[in-house]
Design a protein around this motif. Sequence first.
Motif, PDB file in Angstrom:
ATOM      1  N   GLN A 434       1.077  -0.976  -0.445  1.00  0.00           N
ATOM      2  CA  GLN A 434       0.047  -0.430   0.300  1.00  0.00           C
ATOM      3  C   GLN A 434       0.727   0.935  -0.100  1.00  0.00           C
ATOM      4  O   GLN A 434       1.074   1.754   1.215  1.00  0.00           O
ATOM      5  CB  GLN A 434      -1.149  -0.191   1.153  1.00  0.00           C
ATOM      6  N   LEU A 435       1.103   1.817  -1.328  1.00  0.00           N
ATOM      7  CA  LEU A 435       2.096   2.246  -1.191  1.00  0.00           C
ATOM      8  C   LEU A 435       2.447   3.691  -2.096  1.00  0.00           C
ATOM      9  O   LEU A 435       1.746   3.493  -3.223  1.00  0.00           O
ATOM     10  CB  LEU A 435       3.738   1.778  -1.556  1.00  0.00           C
ATOM     11  N   ALA A 436       2.840   4.954  -1.892  1.00  0.00           N
ATOM     12  CA  ALA A 436       2.352   6.545  -2.484  1.00  0.00           C
ATOM     13  C   ALA A 436       3.653   6.792  -2.474  1.00  0.00           C
ATOM     14  O   ALA A 436       5.068   6.331  -1.535  1.00  0.00           O
ATOM     15  CB  ALA A 436       1.190   6.835  -1.871  1.00  0.00           C
ATOM     16  N   ARG A 437       3.703   8.368  -3.113  1.00  0.00           N
ATOM     17  CA  ARG A 437       4.936   8.719  -3.386  1.00  0.00           C
ATOM     18  C   ARG A 437       4.710  10.128  -3.286  1.00  0.00           C
ATOM     19  O   ARG A 437       3.157  10.226  -3.960  1.00  0.00           O
ATOM     20  CB  ARG A 437       5.970   8.428  -4.394  1.00  0.00           C
ATOM     21  N   LEU A 438       5.586  11.885  -2.984  1.00  0.00           N
ATOM     22  CA  LEU A 438       4.851  12.652  -2.856  1.00  0.00           C
ATOM     23  C   LEU A 438       6.556  13.435  -2.760  1.00  0.00           C
ATOM     24  O   LEU A 438       7.758  12.933  -2.133  1.00  0.00           O
ATOM     25  CB  LEU A 438       4.304  13.060  -1.868  1.00  0.00           C
ATOM     26  N   ALA A 439       6.546  14.578  -3.162  1.00  0.00           N
ATOM     27  CA  ALA A 439       7.534  15.651  -3.205  1.00  0.00           C
ATOM     28  C   ALA A 439       7.649  16.167  -2.218  1.00  0.00           C
ATOM     29  O   ALA A 439       7.272  16.683  -1.150  1.00  0.00           O
ATOM     30  CB  ALA A 439       7.790  15.685  -4.504  1.00  0.00           C
ATOM     31  N   ALA A 440       9.093  16.881  -2.200  1.00  0.00           N
ATOM     32  CA  ALA A 440       9.303  17.086  -0.263  1.00  0.00           C
ATOM     33  C   ALA A 440      10.927  17.601  -0.255  1.00  0.00           C
ATOM     34  O   ALA A 440      11.541  17.953  -1.804  1.00  0.00           O
ATOM     35  CB  ALA A 440       9.137  15.638   0.747  1.00  0.00           C
ATOM     36  N   PRO A 441      10.912  18.699   0.269  1.00  0.00           N
ATOM     37  CA  PRO A 441      11.338  19.820   0.430  1.00  0.00           C
ATOM     38  C   PRO A 441      12.856  19.160   0.318  1.00  0.00           C
ATOM     39  O   PRO A 441      12.936  18.281   1.176  1.00  0.00           O
ATOM     40  CB  PRO A 441      12.102  20.825   1.853  1.00  0.00           C
ATOM     41  N   PRO A 442      14.379  19.573  -0.047  1.00  0.00           N
ATOM     42  CA  PRO A 442      15.750  18.654   0.599  1.00  0.00           C
ATOM     43  C   PRO A 442      16.140  18.625   2.257  1.00  0.00           C
ATOM     44  O   PRO A 442      15.839  19.538   2.664  1.00  0.00           O
ATOM     45  CB  PRO A 442      16.486  18.782  -0.168  1.00  0.00           C
ATOM     46  N   VAL A 443      16.153  17.703   2.560  1.00  0.00           N
ATOM     47  CA  VAL A 443      16.669  16.778   3.451  1.00  0.00           C
ATOM     48  C   VAL A 443      18.133  16.323   3.668  1.00  0.00           C
ATOM     49  O   VAL A 443      18.219  16.046   3.048  1.00  0.00           O
ATOM     50  CB  VAL A 443      15.591  16.497   4.536  1.00  0.00           C
ATOM     51  N   ALA A 444      19.028  16.594   4.949  1.00  0.00           N
ATOM     52  CA  ALA A 444      20.025  15.949   4.762  1.00  0.00           C
ATOM     53  C   ALA A 444      19.867  14.393   5.472  1.00  0.00           C
ATOM     54  O   ALA A 444      20.546  13.706   4.802  1.00  0.00           O
ATOM     55  CB  ALA A 444      20.849  16.206   5.670  1.00  0.00           C
ATOM     56  N   ALA A 445      19.552  14.154   6.613  1.00  0.00           N
ATOM     57  CA  ALA A 445      19.331  12.814   7.258  1.00  0.00           C
ATOM     58  C   ALA A 445      17.550  11.988   6.550  1.00  0.00           C
ATOM     59  O   ALA A 445      16.545  12.271   6.928  1.00  0.00           O
ATOM     60  CB  ALA A 445      19.028  12.721   7.945  1.00  0.00           C
ATOM     61  N   THR A 446      17.484  10.691   6.595  1.00  0.00           N
ATOM     62  CA  THR A 446      16.531   9.756   6.372  1.00  0.00           C
ATOM     63  C   THR A 446      16.018   9.384   7.136  1.00  0.00           C
ATOM     64  O   THR A 446      16.424   9.468   8.141  1.00  0.00           O
ATOM     65  CB  THR A 446      17.366   8.941   5.464  1.00  0.00           C
ATOM     66  N   ALA A 447      14.815   9.678   7.655  1.00  0.00           N
ATOM     67  CA  ALA A 447      14.170   9.464   8.875  1.00  0.00           C
ATOM     68  C   ALA A 447      12.647   8.674   8.128  1.00  0.00           C
ATOM     69  O   ALA A 447      12.289   8.631   7.242  1.00  0.00           O
ATOM     70  CB  ALA A 447      13.498  10.799   9.892  1.00  0.00           C
ATOM     71  N   VAL A 448      11.870   8.267   9.268  1.00  0.00           N
ATOM     72  CA  VAL A 448      10.578   7.434   9.194  1.00  0.00           C
ATOM     73  C   VAL A 448      10.072   7.670  10.410  1.00  0.00           C
ATOM     74  O   VAL A 448      10.708   8.025  11.382  1.00  0.00           O
ATOM     75  CB  VAL A 448      10.967   5.938   9.735  1.00  0.00           C
ATOM     76  N   TYR A 449       8.876   8.394   9.826  1.00  0.00           N
ATOM     77  CA  TYR A 449       7.590   9.074  10.974  1.00  0.00           C
ATOM     78  C   TYR A 449       6.567   8.364  10.748  1.00  0.00           C
ATOM     79  O   TYR A 449       5.716   7.823   9.571  1.00  0.00           O
ATOM     80  CB  TYR A 449       7.717   9.932   9.860  1.00  0.00           C
ATOM     81  N   PHE A 450       5.780   8.668  12.179  1.00  0.00           N
ATOM     82  CA  PHE A 450       4.201   7.341  12.008  1.00  0.00           C
ATOM     83  C   PHE A 450       3.407   8.218  12.986  1.00  0.00           C
ATOM     84  O   PHE A 450       3.235   8.621  13.073  1.00  0.00           O
ATOM     85  CB  PHE A 450       4.542   5.827  12.335  1.00  0.00           C
ATOM     86  N   GLY A 451       1.807   7.780  12.154  1.00  0.00           N
ATOM     87  CA  GLY A 451       0.730   8.628  13.037  1.00  0.00           C
ATOM     88  C   GLY A 451       0.674   7.451  13.901  1.00  0.00           C
ATOM     89  O   GLY A 451       1.298   6.241  14.155  1.00  0.00           O
ATOM     90  N   ALA A 452      -0.370   8.040  14.477  1.00  0.00           N
ATOM     91  CA  ALA A 452      -0.474   7.114  15.637  1.00  0.00           C
ATOM     92  C   ALA A 452      -1.323   5.783  15.326  1.00  0.00           C
ATOM     93  O   ALA A 452      -1.795   5.597  14.732  1.00  0.00           O
ATOM     94  CB  ALA A 452      -2.086   7.907  16.746  1.00  0.00           C
ATOM     95  N   GLY A 453      -0.767   4.499  16.116  1.00  0.00           N
ATOM     96  CA  GLY A 453      -1.093   3.059  15.895  1.00  0.00           C
ATOM     97  C   GLY A 453       0.332   3.134  15.140  1.00  0.00           C
ATOM     98  O   GLY A 453      -0.433   1.478  14.626  1.00  0.00           O
ATOM     99  N   TYR A 454       0.553   3.523  14.732  1.00  0.00           N
ATOM    100  CA  TYR A 454       1.809   3.148  13.589  1.00  0.00           C
ATOM    101  C   TYR A 454       3.251   2.656  14.068  1.00  0.00           C
ATOM    102  O   TYR A 454       3.621   2.724  13.294  1.00  0.00           O
ATOM    103  CB  TYR A 454       1.287   3.913  12.449  1.00  0.00           C
ATOM    104  N   ASP A 455       3.481   2.503  15.330  1.00  0.00           N
ATOM    105  CA  ASP A 455       4.639   2.955  15.686  1.00  0.00           C
ATOM    106  C   ASP A 455       5.137   1.155  15.707  1.00  0.00           C
ATOM    107  O   ASP A 455       6.718   1.678  14.616  1.00  0.00           O
ATOM    108  CB  ASP A 455       5.055   2.771  17.309  1.00  0.00           C
TER     109      ASP A 455
END
Length: 526
Positions: A434-455
């Motif tokens: 269940q994957l999607a992609r979007l453009a985003a402003p540049p950042v240096a370090a990759t990270a994984v963010y999660f919403g409530a219940g998805y830890d």
Amino acid sequence: MSRPREDRAGGAGSPAGSGPAARHTDDPAVGPARHLGSVGRMPRWLKIGTAVVSILLIGVIAFGAYWAIRLQSNITKASLGAGSDKTESALDNSRDRMQILILGSDTRDGKNSQYGGADDSTGYGHSDVMMLMDISADNKRVNVVSFPRDLLVDIPKCIDQKTKQAFPAQKDVMINAAMSEAGIGCAVDTVNKLTGLEIDHFMMADFNSVKELSNTVGGVDVCISDAVYDPDSGLRLPKGTSKVEGEQALAFLRARHAFADGGDLGRIRAQQAFLSSLVRKIRDDGTLGNPAKTLQIADVVTRNLTIDEGLASVPTLLTVANRLKNIDVSKVAFVAVPTVPAVSDVNRLEPAEPAASQLFAAMRKDIDLTDPTATPSPSVSPDVSAAPSAEPTPSEVATTYDKAVQPVTVANGSGVPARPQEIIQTLTAGGFTQLARLAAPPVAATAVYFGAGYDAVARDVAALLGIPAARVLPAAGVNGVQVYLGSDPVGGTASKDAAVDLPSDIVNQTAGDVVCQQANPALITP
């Protein structure tokens, strides 16, 4: 004629002439020798001096007891939480890093009734101001983070600690409503959930406290770019610097439309400028070194303050004040949570990612926001700055959810157009479809963010991609899991002491900065 003194057994006392002194003469009726009698007398000047010292000592004790009783009786207490479990060890208020949630209540009862009727604030009222004050363990810096009252957040399940009534969790609710049903403790739990911190104390003041405190310190200097009049708050100021106190000080803090574009962020910057000026005023006037003035301020503050049980004693409040009195004003940083207009309602705000999660991660790591590259201050207690859910560890336990239906978005901030496809292929091979992609402003370090219940999902995604657990972060504005790609290669490891990737403008101002607010063009007057 003298009567014999009764002894403890009820009989007659010894004759006046008997005892050791009488043995210096053969005639018991004569009494003690003259030279022994002189030892028993006290010089007149010493008697007077002793009496004066005794009176002064009694006065000091009585004065101290009076103020201790008065200040203690002023204090109103409430529960720190609303049912959440506390995981950190007991705090040493004099030595440990300390976080205090500062709230301004909009309750319209008692002395505040002139600012509206009871219908203007429901239940426990709303938080008109919400700031998190973070004091470092070495007392060398303070971060003050403001939360816009229009910020949409998820409120956890809360239990009113007075009535024991439970209120269900809520999604996408304005943060200023967090305490309206279950009390202040629910606001504390909400900020804990949003930031991944565990707040130690809270202080809540009402409208009246601002008026009385500004009067006590002799007014606070504020600055604005143009003459302005805000009919809603009653604020009227000329161009330039003005001294505000009483009603005008309150109007300056409450004004919602007078600054910038008339939104909540302009109001926050004005509040931060007011507090910065107040800090400089107290420091420059030597207020904390003046016992009489300090007592006046303490009396004003405690009369209009609600605090948690752990802070609710005069000695503890004095301990906190003592920690703050020598901090360099350039190390008192005022910050606002990064936000953008909410997708669900453009009149509301949501956390701006990744900046908001980066800010919360820096706070959990106890980073000096005025100098993110500096080495974090050592804590006296063991490091408990990060809540367990905020810094998850990849689990080897088998998943108990269906990977194929978990929403995972890949945000490309790497600057390399082909990069997301590589990540999507890896995720697909790992069972996430269940994957999607979007453009985003540049950042240096990759990270994984999660919403409530998805830890748990976020932990497994990070483990699959080789992303360190330290970069798996909760984010209120994320639906499901978001892999935010940076310019670093996925699978690389970050040094424990690496600098935190923070926006360069994360600090609005320090307490040492004199900032002039931009007036709302719509409210500028001749």
